[in-house]
Every structure is written in structure tokens, then in C-alpha cells.
Scaffold this motif. Structure first.
Motif, mmCIF file in Angstrom:
data_model
loop_
_atom_site.group_PDB
_atom_site.id
_atom_site.type_symbol
_atom_site.label_atom_id
_atom_site.label_comp_id
_atom_site.label_asym_id
_atom_site.label_seq_id
_atom_site.Cartn_x
_atom_site.Cartn_y
_atom_site.Cartn_z
ATOM 1 N N ILE A 43 0.930 -1.298 0.200
ATOM 2 C CA ILE A 43 -0.009 -0.004 -0.048
ATOM 3 C C ILE A 43 0.913 1.208 0.017
ATOM 4 O O ILE A 43 0.422 2.378 0.091
ATOM 5 C CB ILE A 43 -1.083 -0.004 1.018
ATOM 6 N N SER A 45 2.867 4.479 0.465
ATOM 7 C CA SER A 45 2.755 5.444 1.531
ATOM 8 C C SER A 45 1.804 5.410 2.241
ATOM 9 O O SER A 45 1.807 6.243 3.269
ATOM 10 C CB SER A 45 3.012 6.928 0.779
ATOM 11 N N ASN A 46 0.725 4.747 1.945
ATOM 12 C CA ASN A 46 -0.402 4.729 3.081
ATOM 13 C C ASN A 46 0.197 3.973 4.266
ATOM 14 O O ASN A 46 -0.453 4.149 5.273
ATOM 15 C CB ASN A 46 -1.710 4.090 2.624
ATOM 16 N N LEU A 49 0.620 5.916 7.588
ATOM 17 C CA LEU A 49 -0.514 6.212 8.721
ATOM 18 C C LEU A 49 -0.397 5.251 9.989
ATOM 19 O O LEU A 49 -0.482 5.532 11.177
ATOM 20 C CB LEU A 49 -1.892 5.891 8.254
ATOM 21 N N GLY A 307 0.398 10.571 6.239
ATOM 22 C CA GLY A 307 -0.121 10.771 4.690
ATOM 23 C C GLY A 307 -1.595 11.407 4.432
ATOM 24 O O GLY A 307 -2.232 11.036 3.734
ATOM 25 N N GLN A 308 -2.062 12.049 5.793
ATOM 26 C CA GLN A 308 -3.327 12.517 5.585
ATOM 27 C C GLN A 308 -3.371 13.871 4.892
ATOM 28 O O GLN A 308 -3.312 14.770 5.838
ATOM 29 C CB GLN A 308 -4.142 12.621 7.302
ATOM 30 N N SER A 321 -5.374 9.784 1.013
ATOM 31 C CA SER A 321 -4.371 9.569 1.562
ATOM 32 C C SER A 321 -3.091 9.311 1.087
ATOM 33 O O SER A 321 -3.124 8.463 0.232
ATOM 34 C CB SER A 321 -4.958 8.523 2.700
ATOM 35 N N ALA A 322 -2.002 9.970 1.525
ATOM 36 C CA ALA A 322 -0.601 9.634 1.046
ATOM 37 C C ALA A 322 -0.515 9.744 -0.511
ATOM 38 O O ALA A 322 -1.221 10.500 -1.308
ATOM 39 C CB ALA A 322 -0.290 8.269 1.245
ATOM 40 N N SER A 326 -4.143 6.410 -3.476
ATOM 41 C CA SER A 326 -4.375 5.069 -3.352
ATOM 42 C C SER A 326 -5.526 4.839 -2.511
ATOM 43 O O SER A 326 -6.136 3.816 -2.435
ATOM 44 C CB SER A 326 -3.355 4.243 -3.302
ATOM 45 N N ALA A 327 -5.627 6.006 -1.757
ATOM 46 C CA ALA A 327 -6.778 6.043 -0.682
ATOM 47 C C ALA A 327 -7.391 7.188 -0.678
ATOM 48 O O ALA A 327 -6.856 8.268 -0.790
ATOM 49 C CB ALA A 327 -6.377 5.487 0.736
ATOM 50 N N ASN A 336 -14.852 5.621 2.666
ATOM 51 C CA ASN A 336 -13.338 5.351 2.605
ATOM 52 C C ASN A 336 -13.445 4.579 1.215
ATOM 53 O O ASN A 336 -14.064 3.437 1.179
ATOM 54 C CB ASN A 336 -12.895 4.590 3.789
ATOM 55 N N LEU A 338 -10.003 2.273 -0.907
ATOM 56 C CA LEU A 338 -8.480 2.333 -1.353
ATOM 57 C C LEU A 338 -8.516 1.365 -2.523
ATOM 58 O O LEU A 338 -9.091 0.598 -2.775
ATOM 59 C CB LEU A 338 -8.039 1.663 0.327
#
Length: 376
Positions: A43, A45-46, A49, A307-308, A321-322, A326-327, A336, A338
Motif C-alpha cells: 500500500i 505511502s499509506n 498512517l 499521509g493524511q 491519503s498519501a 491510492s486511498a 473510504n 482504497l
């Protein structure tokens, strides 16, 4: 939707994709959709988190997870200076950044260091790598601007090693993965490979590849499988980008975030303090504050922790995110999402998250826009 994703993958040359969508319904029930178009994937850089959450768990005095905290006066907090913990292992070329950098600065990319992606050795241990930061030249002053870099999260992982008296991997597994029953989530590439479901990464080669050598696909390219995440790399870069998971575990994680740290299954135990989730979602470092804004529907973006990224689009708070996106989270709408495309475009270095020009990045944008449009 399956046909849409299959068409998108073919159009952009993606060899694998995992999708997890969760939506909290007004009646308290869940709409959960998962699909593994490629099974267990990094995942990227997610993962940050999870690192930020782990540090927050150590800082929370009521949890008592930091047995060495009594050494520090005052006890470790987000405003604690890195130098006070790592001592002579923390040396930077900017004397101000060396003496004043706090844990929150590491988490929000404002140390003055740029990426320096090739500044670490593949087979070096984490402590040696952090000590080598003394040779990295800053490109901005301390807290002058947002500069995305993995070095801050490598340092946070080393700090968790130091403060918890156990390895970073085992701490995250003990306090996050295991309590949430994320059985297909790991930092260990060998473990993921043994499941038989670890997706290969793919690098594409630009135009100019002779047709007889397979010059077909996106931009007239050929795809080549690469072992991007091998154990010696994942151990070193676990903090900024080492987590691998499947779509079902991703859905459970996204539900946990929407529930502000509670387990999605009864009796809904509080695994992560709600205050920590809210803190990491709060913008700290402005990413771009130039006025007038280039797009009137989009607010100024800011970066919290882990990554927020946060901004508002047409009045709706969104967190892609990130990097890459990817999220995507629209928390006040209970959504949410991803995705995990396993494609890298024209990567001329081994460690490279999907760049702005890549197929995976743009295909993710299209997919996220489509899903959010369907849900609203």
C-alpha cells in the motif's frame, strides 16, 4: 463495476488491482465491497498512517505502552525534540533543524530535507541509516515549507524501536494488526509470498521498445515484472512504505478509521484512541497557500500526519491519503476507498512510488472519481 475496472486496467496497462470500498449507512450498517484484482499488494505511502498511529500509541500516557518514558522529563510527546531521544545519532547539516526538530515535524514533512531517495544503502540497518542523515543537504529552512520525504518516517520507525524496547514491526503487529485481526497484512515480503497471493510489481518501458521485443501496451510499452519489495528493503523502509495487505483487510482498516479507532465487529473495542485519529486528520503543514487558488472548487491543501492530506471540494472534506492517491476518504459522508494498482511507469530507480505521469496514478484518479460519483 467489474467491467469498468477491467476496461480501466486494460486501457492503462495495469497488471493487478485491489479495490476496497466501505460506506457507513445512516442506520449503522455497513456497505462493504472488496475485490482483489491481484490479491496482496503493497500500500506504499499509506503505510505512513500505521507508523504515525504507532507513535501516537506510544505517546498516549494512559495506554502505558512506552516502558522507557520515565527516562524523559517531560515524558515523550508530539512536541518532544528528536535530539533529546536519539542524542548523537541525530545530526543534521542545518543546526537549527538538528536542535529543534520535533516528532510532529517528522510526521508532517517540515524538516527542510527533500526526498534524497538514493541516500540510503539497501543492506544498511535502520540505526546506521538515521546516523547517515548528517550527510544529507537540506533544500529549505526548518519549518519553512512542506517537502515530502520518507526520511522522517524512517526516523519515526527508529524512534519506535528505541522507545518501545521492541522492533517497529512487532510493535505495530501487536498493537494494530493483531487486535484488528488483519491476518493478511504484514511488513514481511517472505510471509506475503508464502501465501501464494503476493502480486508482482510491474515496470513499464517507454516508447522506442522494438516491436519484436514486446513493445505493446500503454504508450507502446512492454511490462516487466520486478521484485520491488524484498525483505532487506522492506525492513529499512517499513516506516514510510512497507505495509502489504489484501482488499478484505484494507476494508476492515478503512472501517476502523471511519469508526474513529473502534473495531468494526462487535463488541467494537476501542483499538486506537479516537483523539489520535482526529489529531492525525488535522491539517498541520500547508502544502500550497498561493492565492488566488487555481481551482475555485478546491480549498488550500494541508498535511496532517501519516499521509493524511486534507482539503475541501465543493464544501465536502476529502482526504486523498498519501501519495499517490491510492486511498480516498470523505469522512463526513462515511466513505473510504482504497485501491492498489501494482504498476510503476518508467521507474529509473528501484524505490519509486507511482509518479504523477504514471498509468497507475491516473487510473487510480479515474477509479476514485467514478466510485465517489456512484456513492454520492
Amino acid at each position: 463495476f467489474d467491467d469498468f475496472v477491467a476496461g480501466l486496467a486494460e486501457e492503462w496497462g495495469m497488471k493487478g488491482l485491489s479495490v476496497a470500498v466501505v460506506q457507513h449507512q445512516p442506520n449503522g450498517s455497513w456497505l462493504v465491497e472488496t475485490k482483489g484484482y491481484g490479491t496482496i499488494m503493497p500500500i506504499n505511502s499509506n503505510s505512513k498512517l500505521f507508523t504515525a498511529m504507532a507513535m501516537g500509541l506510544l505517546i498516549d500516557k494512559e495506554l502505558g505502552l512506552n516502558p522507557d518514558n520515565s527516562k524523559f522529563s517531560p515524558p515523550v510527546a508530539w512536541r518532544t525534540k528528536v535530539k533529546s531521544i536519539l542524542k548523537d545519532d541525530w545530526v543534521l547539516q542545518d543546526p537549527l533543524a538538528e536542535s529543534e526538530t520535533e516528532l510532529v515535524d517528522l510526521a508532517t514533512h517540515r524538516t527542510g530535507l527533500p526526498r534524497h531517495e538514493m541516500g540510503w544503502k539497501r543492506r544498511a540497518d535502520l540505526k546506521y541509516t538515521i546516523r547517515s542523515m548528517r550527510w544529507l543537504r537540506p533544500s529549505a529552512g526548518w519549518r519553512d515549507t512542506f517537502q515530502y520525504t520518507n526520511w522522517g518516517y524512517m526516523t519515526l520507525a527508529h524512534l519506535i524501536d528505541t522507545l518501545s524496547l521492541q522492533s517497529f514491526h512487532s510493535f505495530v503487529n501487536q498493537h494494530i494488526f493483531a487486535p484488528l485481526n488483519l491476518t493478511h497484512t504484514t511488513y514481511n515480503t517472505s510471509f506475503a509470498a508464502l501465501t501464494g497471493h503476493l502480486a508482482d510489481g510491474f515496470v513499464t518501458v517507454r516508447r522506442g521498445v522494438p516491436k519484436e521485443e514486446g513493445g505493446i501496451g500503454f504508450l507502446g510499452a512492454k511490462h516487466k515484472a520486478v521484485e520491488l519489495f524484498i525483505d532487506e528493503i522492506t525492513d529499512l523502509t517499513a516506516g514510510p512504505g512497507g505495509v502489504m495487505m489484501n482488499a478484505k483487510d484494507a476494508a476492515k482498516w478503512l472501517q476502523t478509521l471511519l469508526l474513529e479507532g473502534k473495531h468494526p465487529l462487535p463488541p467494537h473495542a476501542q483499538i486506537i484512541p479516537s483523539a489520535l485519529i482526529k489529531r492525525l486528520a488535522r491539517g498541520v503543514t500547508p502544502i500550497s497557500s498561493s492565492l488566488p487558488l487555481p481551482y475555485p472548487d478546491v480549498s488550500i491543501r494541508s498535511y496532517g500526519g501519516g499521509g493524511q492530506l486534507m482539503y475541501a471540494y465543493q464544501g465536502v472534506n476529502v482526504s486523498p491519503s498519501a501519495v499517490p492517491p491510492s486511498a480516498t476518504s470523505a469522512p463526513f459522508q462515511g466513505i473510504n476507498l482504497l485501491t492498489g494498482p501494482n504498476l510503476r511507469l518508467c521507474s529509473n530507480r528501484l524505490w519509486s512510488t507511482t509518479g504523477v505521469g504514471s498509468a497507475g496514478f491516473r487510473a487510480s484518479l479515474v477509479l476514485h472519481a467514478r466510485v465517489l460519483a456512484l456513492r454520492f
